[in-house]
Design a protein around this motif. Sequence first.
Motif, mmCIF file in Angstrom:
data_model
loop_
_atom_site.group_PDB
_atom_site.id
_atom_site.type_symbol
_atom_site.label_atom_id
_atom_site.label_comp_id
_atom_site.label_asym_id
_atom_site.label_seq_id
_atom_site.Cartn_x
_atom_site.Cartn_y
_atom_site.Cartn_z
ATOM 1 N N LEU A 243 -6.336 0.879 -0.795
ATOM 2 C CA LEU A 243 -6.175 -0.493 -0.325
ATOM 3 C C LEU A 243 -6.338 -0.501 1.179
ATOM 4 O O LEU A 243 -5.779 0.352 1.858
ATOM 5 N N HIS A 244 -7.038 -1.455 1.664
ATOM 6 C CA HIS A 244 -7.215 -1.536 3.110
ATOM 7 C C HIS A 244 -6.207 -2.522 3.689
ATOM 8 O O HIS A 244 -6.574 -3.486 4.353
ATOM 9 N N GLY B 35 0.827 -1.209 0.000
ATOM 10 C CA GLY B 35 0.000 0.000 0.000
ATOM 11 C C GLY B 35 0.859 1.255 0.000
ATOM 12 O O GLY B 35 0.601 2.190 -0.763
ATOM 13 N N HIS B 36 1.908 1.281 0.841
ATOM 14 C CA HIS B 36 2.829 2.425 0.871
ATOM 15 C C HIS B 36 3.486 2.625 -0.499
ATOM 16 O O HIS B 36 3.583 3.746 -1.005
ATOM 17 N N ARG C 64 -8.409 8.355 1.246
ATOM 18 C CA ARG C 64 -8.460 6.959 1.681
ATOM 19 C C ARG C 64 -9.898 6.504 1.871
ATOM 20 O O ARG C 64 -10.158 5.622 2.667
ATOM 21 N N GLY C 65 -10.806 7.134 1.160
ATOM 22 C CA GLY C 65 -12.204 6.745 1.241
ATOM 23 C C GLY C 65 -13.002 7.542 2.255
ATOM 24 O O GLY C 65 -14.198 7.313 2.421
ATOM 25 N N THR D 97 -0.873 -3.028 11.037
ATOM 26 C CA THR D 97 -1.456 -3.758 12.173
ATOM 27 C C THR D 97 -1.949 -5.129 11.723
ATOM 28 O O THR D 97 -1.683 -6.145 12.370
ATOM 29 N N TYR D 98 -2.659 -5.161 10.597
ATOM 30 C CA TYR D 98 -3.158 -6.431 10.062
ATOM 31 C C TYR D 98 -1.999 -7.368 9.735
ATOM 32 O O TYR D 98 -2.052 -8.567 10.043
#
Length: 190
Positions: free
Chosen positions: A154-155, A16-17, A132-133, A159-160
Amino acid sequence: MKIALFFGSFNPIHHGHLMIAQAILNQTDVQQIWFVVSPQNPHKKSKSLLHEFDRLDLVERAIADNYQFKSCDIEFSLTKPSYTIDTLIHLSEKYPNHEFELILGGDNLEQFKSWKNYDKILDYFGLYVYPRGEVPTSDLWDHPKVKKVNAPVLHISATYIRECIQKNQSIKYLVPDSVEQLIAQKKFYI
């Protein structure tokens, strides 16, 4: 040279980054993206924060194949916690021939006025903001020094990724292979 600074804990850096950074390069006149690894974010406290040099190593592995991406450890030598304005001033003094702007997620723009000297950041540096939505509520979206950049939403969260590692689940496709290998090799986040 025009440089966009992507600040973060990068705990760990993920696709994502990298996609956001590439979108900034694709849609602006920025020549390089510097990934500024923050030792301690004043707005975030985390027991799961990997040591700053390990996070820097992960960033360097993730961006090794892109000459327009650079890692930056400038905040390692600054007073902690580090504030963005102090880092920007320090970089401007160290690299007077470069023009710096800040990359920011739209969710952070909503709280940007709580940052130390946010008005100076806008006046002297400016922002590239990627939505980001969120539903924009800040009047800063219309500020002349705030430039909106369309980036994939992208989510994926660090943390995930850390939770997957702790549950012994695969993080393949979430992070670059070189990052996944180093995390496994050094048993990070276990």
